[in-house]
Design a protein around this motif. Structure first.
Motif, PDB file in Angstrom:
ATOM      1  N   GLY A 190       9.760  32.471  37.167  1.00  0.00           N
ATOM      2  CA  GLY A 190      11.187  32.423  38.098  1.00  0.00           C
ATOM      3  C   GLY A 190      11.964  31.128  37.787  1.00  0.00           C
ATOM      4  O   GLY A 190      11.343  30.122  37.582  1.00  0.00           O
ATOM      5  N   ILE A 191      13.161  31.301  37.978  1.00  0.00           N
ATOM      6  CA  ILE A 191      14.086  30.002  37.911  1.00  0.00           C
ATOM      7  C   ILE A 191      14.994  30.201  39.202  1.00  0.00           C
ATOM      8  O   ILE A 191      15.758  31.236  39.330  1.00  0.00           O
ATOM      9  N   PHE A 192      14.992  29.126  39.828  1.00  0.00           N
ATOM     10  CA  PHE A 192      15.735  29.044  41.032  1.00  0.00           C
ATOM     11  C   PHE A 192      16.925  28.337  40.680  1.00  0.00           C
ATOM     12  O   PHE A 192      16.931  27.084  40.530  1.00  0.00           O
ATOM     13  N   ALA A 193      18.318  28.987  40.671  1.00  0.00           N
ATOM     14  CA  ALA A 193      19.560  28.271  40.264  1.00  0.00           C
ATOM     15  C   ALA A 193      20.501  28.111  41.195  1.00  0.00           C
ATOM     16  O   ALA A 193      20.619  29.153  41.793  1.00  0.00           O
ATOM     17  N   ALA A 194      21.269  26.907  41.579  1.00  0.00           N
ATOM     18  CA  ALA A 194      22.019  26.808  42.333  1.00  0.00           C
ATOM     19  C   ALA A 194      22.866  25.611  42.121  1.00  0.00           C
ATOM     20  O   ALA A 194      22.604  24.789  41.164  1.00  0.00           O
ATOM     21  N   GLN A 195      24.172  25.501  42.961  1.00  0.00           N
ATOM     22  CA  GLN A 195      24.941  24.304  42.544  1.00  0.00           C
ATOM     23  C   GLN A 195      24.431  23.177  43.280  1.00  0.00           C
ATOM     24  O   GLN A 195      24.582  21.997  42.663  1.00  0.00           O
ATOM     25  N   GLU A 196      23.653  23.215  44.261  1.00  0.00           N
ATOM     26  CA  GLU A 196      22.877  21.926  44.684  1.00  0.00           C
ATOM     27  C   GLU A 196      21.554  22.721  45.430  1.00  0.00           C
ATOM     28  O   GLU A 196      21.411  23.925  45.866  1.00  0.00           O
ATOM     29  N   ILE A 197      20.516  22.022  45.187  1.00  0.00           N
ATOM     30  CA  ILE A 197      19.050  22.647  45.700  1.00  0.00           C
ATOM     31  C   ILE A 197      18.498  21.456  46.705  1.00  0.00           C
ATOM     32  O   ILE A 197      18.370  20.330  46.404  1.00  0.00           O
ATOM     33  N   LYS A 198      18.109  22.047  47.699  1.00  0.00           N
ATOM     34  CA  LYS A 198      17.882  21.225  48.933  1.00  0.00           C
ATOM     35  C   LYS A 198      16.261  20.692  48.667  1.00  0.00           C
ATOM     36  O   LYS A 198      15.755  21.424  47.995  1.00  0.00           O
ATOM     37  N   PRO A 199      16.124  19.437  49.082  1.00  0.00           N
ATOM     38  CA  PRO A 199      14.830  18.597  48.577  1.00  0.00           C
ATOM     39  C   PRO A 199      13.565  19.808  49.059  1.00  0.00           C
ATOM     40  O   PRO A 199      12.681  20.030  48.325  1.00  0.00           O
ATOM     41  N   GLN A 200      13.720  20.229  50.435  1.00  0.00           N
ATOM     42  CA  GLN A 200      12.449  21.104  50.840  1.00  0.00           C
ATOM     43  C   GLN A 200      12.308  22.495  49.857  1.00  0.00           C
ATOM     44  O   GLN A 200      11.385  22.996  49.597  1.00  0.00           O
ATOM     45  N   ALA A 201      13.571  23.012  49.583  1.00  0.00           N
ATOM     46  CA  ALA A 201      13.697  24.348  48.775  1.00  0.00           C
ATOM     47  C   ALA A 201      12.824  23.775  47.127  1.00  0.00           C
ATOM     48  O   ALA A 201      11.963  24.557  46.919  1.00  0.00           O
ATOM     49  N   ARG A 202      13.137  22.641  46.812  1.00  0.00           N
ATOM     50  CA  ARG A 202      12.872  22.431  45.422  1.00  0.00           C
ATOM     51  C   ARG A 202      11.367  21.953  45.497  1.00  0.00           C
ATOM     52  O   ARG A 202      10.647  22.589  44.747  1.00  0.00           O
ATOM     53  N   LYS A 203      10.854  21.289  46.464  1.00  0.00           N
ATOM     54  CA  LYS A 203       9.366  21.332  46.737  1.00  0.00           C
ATOM     55  C   LYS A 203       8.721  22.477  46.696  1.00  0.00           C
ATOM     56  O   LYS A 203       7.739  22.722  45.869  1.00  0.00           O
ATOM     57  N   LEU A 204       9.093  23.518  47.650  1.00  0.00           N
ATOM     58  CA  LEU A 204       8.491  24.861  47.726  1.00  0.00           C
ATOM     59  C   LEU A 204       8.435  25.476  46.409  1.00  0.00           C
ATOM     60  O   LEU A 204       7.491  25.937  45.895  1.00  0.00           O
ATOM     61  N   ALA A 205       9.639  25.366  45.912  1.00  0.00           N
ATOM     62  CA  ALA A 205       9.801  26.141  44.465  1.00  0.00           C
ATOM     63  C   ALA A 205       8.664  25.547  43.521  1.00  0.00           C
ATOM     64  O   ALA A 205       7.720  26.233  42.777  1.00  0.00           O
ATOM     65  N   GLU A 206       8.737  24.250  43.525  1.00  0.00           N
ATOM     66  CA  GLU A 206       7.539  23.569  42.488  1.00  0.00           C
ATOM     67  C   GLU A 206       6.162  23.891  42.805  1.00  0.00           C
ATOM     68  O   GLU A 206       5.536  24.164  41.838  1.00  0.00           O
ATOM     69  N   ASP A 207       6.016  23.918  44.051  1.00  0.00           N
ATOM     70  CA  ASP A 207       4.748  24.453  44.402  1.00  0.00           C
ATOM     71  C   ASP A 207       4.179  25.440  44.017  1.00  0.00           C
ATOM     72  O   ASP A 207       3.049  25.932  43.565  1.00  0.00           O
ATOM     73  N   ARG A 208       5.137  26.533  43.927  1.00  0.00           N
ATOM     74  CA  ARG A 208       4.875  27.934  43.488  1.00  0.00           C
ATOM     75  C   ARG A 208       5.206  28.047  42.099  1.00  0.00           C
ATOM     76  O   ARG A 208       5.340  29.222  41.556  1.00  0.00           O
ATOM     77  N   GLY A 209       5.434  27.185  41.223  1.00  0.00           N
ATOM     78  CA  GLY A 209       5.716  27.179  39.828  1.00  0.00           C
ATOM     79  C   GLY A 209       6.958  27.717  39.383  1.00  0.00           C
ATOM     80  O   GLY A 209       7.091  28.429  38.285  1.00  0.00           O
ATOM     81  N   ILE A 210       7.699  27.683  40.268  1.00  0.00           N
ATOM     82  CA  ILE A 210       9.294  28.091  40.017  1.00  0.00           C
ATOM     83  C   ILE A 210      10.004  26.765  39.546  1.00  0.00           C
ATOM     84  O   ILE A 210      10.285  25.866  40.224  1.00  0.00           O
ATOM     85  N   GLU A 211      10.899  27.230  38.486  1.00  0.00           N
ATOM     86  CA  GLU A 211      11.588  25.943  37.971  1.00  0.00           C
ATOM     87  C   GLU A 211      13.016  25.900  38.518  1.00  0.00           C
ATOM     88  O   GLU A 211      13.385  27.100  39.144  1.00  0.00           O
ATOM     89  N   CYS A 212      13.430  24.643  38.847  1.00  0.00           N
ATOM     90  CA  CYS A 212      14.874  24.765  39.399  1.00  0.00           C
ATOM     91  C   CYS A 212      15.805  24.344  38.434  1.00  0.00           C
ATOM     92  O   CYS A 212      15.436  23.447  37.529  1.00  0.00           O
ATOM     93  N   LEU A 213      16.984  24.658  38.693  1.00  0.00           N
ATOM     94  CA  LEU A 213      18.067  24.605  37.649  1.00  0.00           C
ATOM     95  C   LEU A 213      19.487  24.057  38.551  1.00  0.00           C
ATOM     96  O   LEU A 213      19.781  25.203  39.374  1.00  0.00           O
ATOM     97  N   VAL A 214      19.992  23.216  38.410  1.00  0.00           N
ATOM     98  CA  VAL A 214      21.141  22.713  39.135  1.00  0.00           C
ATOM     99  C   VAL A 214      22.483  23.279  38.134  1.00  0.00           C
ATOM    100  O   VAL A 214      22.454  22.725  36.940  1.00  0.00           O
ATOM    101  N   LEU A 215      23.290  23.861  38.797  1.00  0.00           N
ATOM    102  CA  LEU A 215      24.326  24.310  37.859  1.00  0.00           C
ATOM    103  C   LEU A 215      25.854  23.459  38.382  1.00  0.00           C
ATOM    104  O   LEU A 215      25.988  23.224  39.572  1.00  0.00           O
ATOM    105  N   ASP A 216      26.696  23.403  37.328  1.00  0.00           N
ATOM    106  CA  ASP A 216      27.987  22.781  37.744  1.00  0.00           C
ATOM    107  C   ASP A 216      29.146  23.776  37.444  1.00  0.00           C
ATOM    108  O   ASP A 216      29.414  24.185  36.181  1.00  0.00           O
ATOM    109  N   TYR A 217      29.419  24.273  38.312  1.00  0.00           N
ATOM    110  CA  TYR A 217      30.372  25.343  38.543  1.00  0.00           C
ATOM    111  C   TYR A 217      31.766  24.858  37.802  1.00  0.00           C
ATOM    112  O   TYR A 217      32.172  25.915  36.998  1.00  0.00           O
TER     113      TYR A 217
END
Lengths: 231, 231
Positions: A190-217
């Motif tokens: 999984g990749i979690f992509a958003a314009q901004e990613i909240k720290p809590q969400a990032r932590k949870l995602a990384e715990d679950r092996g989900i990559e985070c991707l910040v997008l510049d709209y």
DNA sequence: TGATGTATCTCGGCT
DNA sequence: AGCCGAGGTACATCA
């Protein structure tokens, strides 16, 4: 539409109780019966209001109310719920009415779905060699925003949000769990992509092996149509 | 506050782009410079608006605009962002101004925090012999509404909502998972408390061994201050 | 029609 | 100032 500038106090009873002390305010009564109470500051939300459908009754003030100077009491009653707004009017400073007619309505452009289209067109932002399987890939528990195949041939599910919150990570987790049961797709990451990613969400995602991707709209839009946003 | 009834069209550019075709509408310009564009229906949300701080400049219409009958163009520019609202006025039907002065503001009663306070004061509603550890017990992933110790000395985490939805159960589940890693607290069980609990949420909670508790806000408040809610 | 997700969210509270 | 959660959320879309 009727516009009244009046010295008034207001009481609301419904989901909560609220009271507005005596002051000069704008009362807007729309053609559909809805009522707005606005002060001279704050943003677009009125201090108090009643949604349509509702009925307005003008009551004669009680002896007690008359004593403190109340000239009229407006009772605005919601038709479906038992919400009620009581407007005690001390003095009317202005009272005008106008027929406005139906409004053709707002035309919007440039929202969320657009981001998905842009990202689907710019898969290189995710990683080189990625190819689209499809947008809105349907599953039993809802559509996966973007499903693609990476350079190694394995499947990637992307959840796209404007603001990346914990909810989005939970959603993607559920999709991944489901998709990984499908032998034709598994293993799916999984990749979690958003314009901004909240720290809590990032932590949870990384715990679950989900990559985070910040997008510049703006940049994505800029690449796509070449012009900055203007009229 | 200035109230204008006018035939107008409106364009907004900012987070998104939006256009309102020509029609009669109410324009409200507040003392703080904010602008609202309202039609004669819909609820309290304006068709279009600009939040303070912002500045309004009256422009002369371009030749093109003048040709189609635009008399004035109002450019409402946000001070901090580059959001801008362009209001093209074809005809002014009414234009009044009034000084309203500062508003004393809304007094609310009966919200979420209140419920938390009430419940923390009435732990017997949860079960006999319970004692409060603390309200707003902080964790890495957010505050647990109420944490308490039951009659047997084991820990209970309570998630409190006005409306009990699936999200609330997910939230409590995350808390429980985290709290149960703490050897000083474990084992921790959960109670999901709300004024109403949706069937889906109840099912999910029970599947996860989380107890559901429906609260009667009026009764809780009645116990607390002895008076029913009236004007 | 109800459920779901977004919002130019707004608003308040707290760090 | 920024972050976070709740809202009388409103609103659109989709099952």
């Amino acid at each position: 539409m009727r516009l009244i500038i009046a010295e008034c106090s207001v009481d609301y009873a419904g989901r909560l109780s609220a009271h507005l002390p005596r002051a000069k305010r704008l009362l807007v009564m729309k053609a559909d019966g809805s009522v707005l109470v606005h002060s001279d500051s704050g943003s677009y939300k009125p201090l108090n209001w009643m949604n349509p459908p509702c009925t307005v009754s003008v009551l004669t003030p009680s002896a007690e109310q008359a004593l403190v100077g109340v000239q009229q009491v407006w009772q605005v009653q919601q038709a479906k719920t038992d919400d009620v707004l009581m407007i005690s009017i001390f003095e009317v400073l202005s009272d005008i009415s106008h027929e406005l007619g139906d409004d053709p309505g707002l035309i919007k452009d440039g929202v969320e779905k657009h981001l998905q289209e842009l990202l689907a067109d710019q898969l290189h932002l995710i990683e080189e060699g990625a190819s689209l399987i499809r947008r809105e890939y349907f599953t039993a528990i809802g559509p996966v925003d973007i499903l693609l195949r990476d350079a190694n041939g394995s499947t990637v599910a992307i959840e796209l949000k404007r603001r990346g919150d914990i909810d989005g990570v939970e959603q993607l987790t559920r999709y991944l769990e489901l998709l990984n049961r499908d032998p034709l797709l598994a293993p799916v990451r999984g990749i979690f992509a958003a314009q901004e990613i909240k720290p809590q969400a990032r932590k949870l995602a990384e715990d679950r092996g989900i990559e985070c991707l910040v997008l510049d709209y703006d940049a994505m839009r800029g690449i796509d149509d070449g012009r900055p946003r203007l009229f």
